[in-house]
Design an enzyme around this catalytic site. Structure first.
Site, mmCIF file in Angstrom:
data_model
loop_
_atom_site.group_PDB
_atom_site.id
_atom_site.type_symbol
_atom_site.label_atom_id
_atom_site.label_comp_id
_atom_site.label_asym_id
_atom_site.label_seq_id
_atom_site.Cartn_x
_atom_site.Cartn_y
_atom_site.Cartn_z
ATOM 1 N N ARG A 236 0.865 -1.175 0.000
ATOM 2 C CA ARG A 236 0.000 0.000 0.000
ATOM 3 C C ARG A 236 0.907 1.233 0.000
ATOM 4 O O ARG A 236 1.980 1.231 0.640
ATOM 5 C CB ARG A 236 -0.861 0.047 1.267
ATOM 6 C CG ARG A 236 -2.051 -0.874 1.273
ATOM 7 C CD ARG A 236 -3.166 -0.395 0.335
ATOM 8 N NE ARG A 236 -4.359 -1.210 0.456
ATOM 9 C CZ ARG A 236 -4.628 -2.278 -0.302
ATOM 10 N NH1 ARG A 236 -3.790 -2.644 -1.253
ATOM 11 N NH2 ARG A 236 -5.746 -2.952 -0.136
ATOM 12 N N GLU A 265 -4.216 7.100 -4.689
ATOM 13 C CA GLU A 265 -4.568 6.542 -6.008
ATOM 14 C C GLU A 265 -5.917 7.089 -6.487
ATOM 15 O O GLU A 265 -6.803 7.297 -5.667
ATOM 16 C CB GLU A 265 -4.630 5.013 -5.913
ATOM 17 C CG GLU A 265 -3.273 4.438 -5.561
ATOM 18 C CD GLU A 265 -3.298 2.949 -5.247
ATOM 19 O OE1 GLU A 265 -4.362 2.323 -5.376
ATOM 20 O OE2 GLU A 265 -2.249 2.427 -4.870
ATOM 21 N N HIS A 283 -1.634 0.067 -9.737
ATOM 22 C CA HIS A 283 -2.226 -0.860 -8.753
ATOM 23 C C HIS A 283 -2.875 -2.047 -9.471
ATOM 24 O O HIS A 283 -4.092 -2.249 -9.385
ATOM 25 C CB HIS A 283 -3.244 -0.142 -7.865
ATOM 26 C CG HIS A 283 -3.541 -0.905 -6.596
ATOM 27 N ND1 HIS A 283 -3.853 -0.285 -5.414
ATOM 28 C CD2 HIS A 283 -3.573 -2.231 -6.332
ATOM 29 C CE1 HIS A 283 -4.070 -1.208 -4.472
ATOM 30 N NE2 HIS A 283 -3.914 -2.396 -5.026
HETATM 31 C C1 8YV Z 1 -7.116 -4.644 -5.764
HETATM 32 C C2 8YV Z 1 -5.901 -4.884 -3.525
HETATM 33 O O1 8YV Z 1 -6.580 -3.498 -6.306
HETATM 34 O O2 8YV Z 1 -6.353 -7.024 -2.691
HETATM 35 C C3 8YV Z 1 -6.143 -5.846 -2.431
HETATM 36 O O3 8YV Z 1 -6.107 -5.436 -1.261
HETATM 37 O O4 8YV Z 1 -5.524 -3.800 -3.310
HETATM 38 C C4 8YV Z 1 -6.099 -5.325 -4.930
HETATM 39 O O5 8YV Z 1 -6.220 -6.664 -5.106
HETATM 40 C C5 8YV Z 1 -8.456 -4.269 -5.330
HETATM 41 O O6 8YV Z 1 -8.847 -4.671 -4.091
HETATM 42 C C6 8YV Z 1 -9.442 -4.621 -6.403
HETATM 43 O O7 8YV Z 1 -10.721 -4.255 -6.051
#
Ligand code: 8YV
Length: 317
Positions: A236, A265, A283
């Site tokens: 993150r 983001e 991302h």
């Molecule tokens: C995705 C993520 O960008 O799993 C996570 O925590 O950040 C990523 O897999 C996101 O959640 C897709 O909706």
């Protein structure tokens, strides 16, 4: 002609999702798309009926929005990260929360390796060199070797471990920092992030975001990584002090960075865009057809379980 199934509940969708998941949600639920202006304007009217929220890991649900949904029963996260959902408050209100662990581990680890190789071997610059027709005028210049590098992994959880396993194939010397040492890995434990950075050539950030890990990669850690050291972040943006990272790159205090995640983001500080020694991706670590389908299946399985009164397959709360 078959009758359409009666809709189980009203849910709020906080971000665009895989089309197949959106279609499956629409079969089961009355779905309100919160990221579309029309829905946001009608939220006061819709809110009392909303029983479920579907959201991305990078989006979660803000405390304000959660507070406006008095009938909320479940937050289903399409992602593994839960840093943007207040689990303690969810527990207090009796709201269930689910995520999609395990199914995306391989993809995130694969992208970390991709960023390492792209960054050190200048793959993106090489591609630009060929496309710009610059090759006949000269070579790109030498890159950095990947194999046998010393790699420090910050956060040796499921994803960190998958990254380490892949790096074994590169004969990397692997060390790591976690809150606690693990007794099930052959890698060297280092007691603090600064010492980890000082002892490696590539620092890979794979730690879950939390109040404890916010900005743990700060200017002191970057200085310790040094002018021949590379940073890769697939966790993150909040785990890295982003202004300090940009300053370190601009001053040549570290050699380069491969970044899939950012503090705000989809906004990436303009300073990164002109730097030749960074590889930037939007991302996208879990963004493959296969993995997004597996994540979608888990989101649905959790919602189905909840509305059928069963235990959630991947419950956080
Ligand atoms: C995705 C993520 O960008 O799993 C996570 O925590 O950040 C990523 O897999 C996101 O959640 C897709 O909706």
């Amino acid at each position: 002609m078959s009758q359409p199934m009666p809709k189980t509940a009203e849910i709020l969708q906080l971000c665009p999702l895989l089309p197949a998941l959106e279609a499956a949600l629409a079969e089961r639920f009355t779905v309100h798309r919160h990221f579309e202006a029309g829905t946001q304007g009608r939220l006061d009217a819709l809110a009392p009926a909303i029983r479920g929220v579907v959201t991305g890991g990078h989006i979660g649900i803000s405390p304000d929005l959660a507070a406006r949904l008095p009938a909320l029963e479940i937050v289903a996260i399409n992602g593994v990260g839960f840093d943007k959902v207040d689990l303690a408050e969810a527990k207090r209100r009796g709201i269930r929360v689910s995520n999609t662990p395990d199914v995306l581990t391989e993809d995130v680890a694969d992208l970390a390796i991709g960023l390492i190789v792209a960054l050190l071997r200048q793959i993106v610059r090489g591609d630009g060199h060929v496309r710009a027709g610059a090759w006949p005028k000269g070579d790109l210049g030498l890159a950095s070797k990947v194999s046998r590098k010393r790699v420090g992994i910050l956060g040796l959880g499921r994803i960190g471990l998958a990254i380490a396993r892949r790096l074994e194939g590169f004969d990397a010397a692997i060390s790591y920092h976690n809150r606690n040492p693990r007794d099930d890995v052959p890698y060297a434990y280092v007691a603090d992030p600064r010492a980890l950075a000082a002892g490696c050539d590539i620092l890979v950030v794979a730690a879950a975001a939390s109040a404890q890990t916010r900005d743990i990669v700060d200017s002191a850690v970057l200085k310790a990584l040094g002018p021949r050291g590379f940073l890769v972040n697939v966790a993150r943006g909040s785990v890295v002090d982003e202004p300090a990272l940009l300053a370190a790159l601009e001053a040549g205090e570290i050699a380069g960075a491969g970044l899939d995640v950012f503090a705000d983001e989809p906004n990436v500080p303009a300073g990164f865009l002109g730097l030749p020694n960074v590889v930037l991706t939007p991302h996208m670590a879990s963004a493959t057809h296969e993995t997004r389908q597996a994540m979608a299946d888990l989101v649905l399985a959790n919602l189905d379980a909840h509305f059928a009164g069963r235990d959630l397959p991947t419950a956080l709360v």
